[in-house]
Scaffold this active site. Sequence first.
Site, PDB file in Angstrom:
ATOM      1  N   LYS A   1      40.253  94.804  48.087  1.00  0.00           N
ATOM      2  CA  LYS A   1      40.840  94.729  46.746  1.00  0.00           C
ATOM      3  C   LYS A   1      39.826  95.081  45.662  1.00  0.00           C
ATOM      4  O   LYS A   1      40.187  95.686  44.648  1.00  0.00           O
ATOM      5  CB  LYS A   1      41.448  93.343  46.501  1.00  0.00           C
ATOM      6  CG  LYS A   1      42.635  93.040  47.422  1.00  0.00           C
ATOM      7  CD  LYS A   1      43.764  94.048  47.266  1.00  0.00           C
ATOM      8  CE  LYS A   1      44.994  93.655  48.057  1.00  0.00           C
ATOM      9  NZ  LYS A   1      46.138  94.535  47.811  1.00  0.00           N
TER      10      LYS A   1
ATOM     11  N   TYR B   1      39.715  91.105  52.836  1.00  0.00           N
ATOM     12  CA  TYR B   1      40.719  91.198  51.770  1.00  0.00           C
ATOM     13  C   TYR B   1      40.044  91.421  50.417  1.00  0.00           C
ATOM     14  O   TYR B   1      40.399  92.343  49.682  1.00  0.00           O
ATOM     15  CB  TYR B   1      41.569  89.926  51.751  1.00  0.00           C
ATOM     16  CG  TYR B   1      42.685  89.965  50.740  1.00  0.00           C
ATOM     17  CD1 TYR B   1      43.862  90.645  51.005  1.00  0.00           C
ATOM     18  CD2 TYR B   1      42.563  89.318  49.514  1.00  0.00           C
ATOM     19  CE1 TYR B   1      44.897  90.684  50.068  1.00  0.00           C
ATOM     20  CE2 TYR B   1      43.586  89.357  48.571  1.00  0.00           C
ATOM     21  CZ  TYR B   1      44.750  90.038  48.862  1.00  0.00           C
ATOM     22  OH  TYR B   1      45.764  90.078  47.932  1.00  0.00           O
TER      23      TYR B   1
END
Length: 165
Positions: free
Chosen positions: A64, A60
């Site tokens: 990002k 994640y």
Amino acid sequence: IAPIESFPLTVWNQMIAVLLTGPFLLTQAAIPIMRPQGWGRIVNMSSVNGKQGDRGKAAYCSAKHGLIGLTRTAALEPAADGITVNAICPGAVDTPLLRNQLDDLAAVRGISRENALDTLFLSRIPQQRLIDPSEIAAMARFLASDEARGITGQSINVSAGWLMH
């Protein structure tokens, strides 16, 4: 949510595909449509985890971080054509996704589920509250407006003060 040494490669690949490759493909398709119009807005959804690491969230956070890099690069290329590209970096948003992660987050950090929300989120947020999804929508509406024409290549936190850079 898992430590790097046990994070499944299939999950890594899926998260990178959805959270980074998807926005890349959308940007790649949108710019040629926007350019002849002399106007366009691309608003990516990154995260405060796009600016910092977080245990158990290797895929994640990596996706990002990459999305912020994509945003900055994509902002440069069509800038003279009236196209802006920005990213919103939400903090802890009060959604079922966040609440459903509390057990796994507590386990990775060795804390009780009962203390997870306070320990992992609220204690780190100066306003000591979760963000309402409508606050993210308001920022997206602004970035998509003509009033935001001078804002491009930015990653803007909406985090109740959790992250200030």
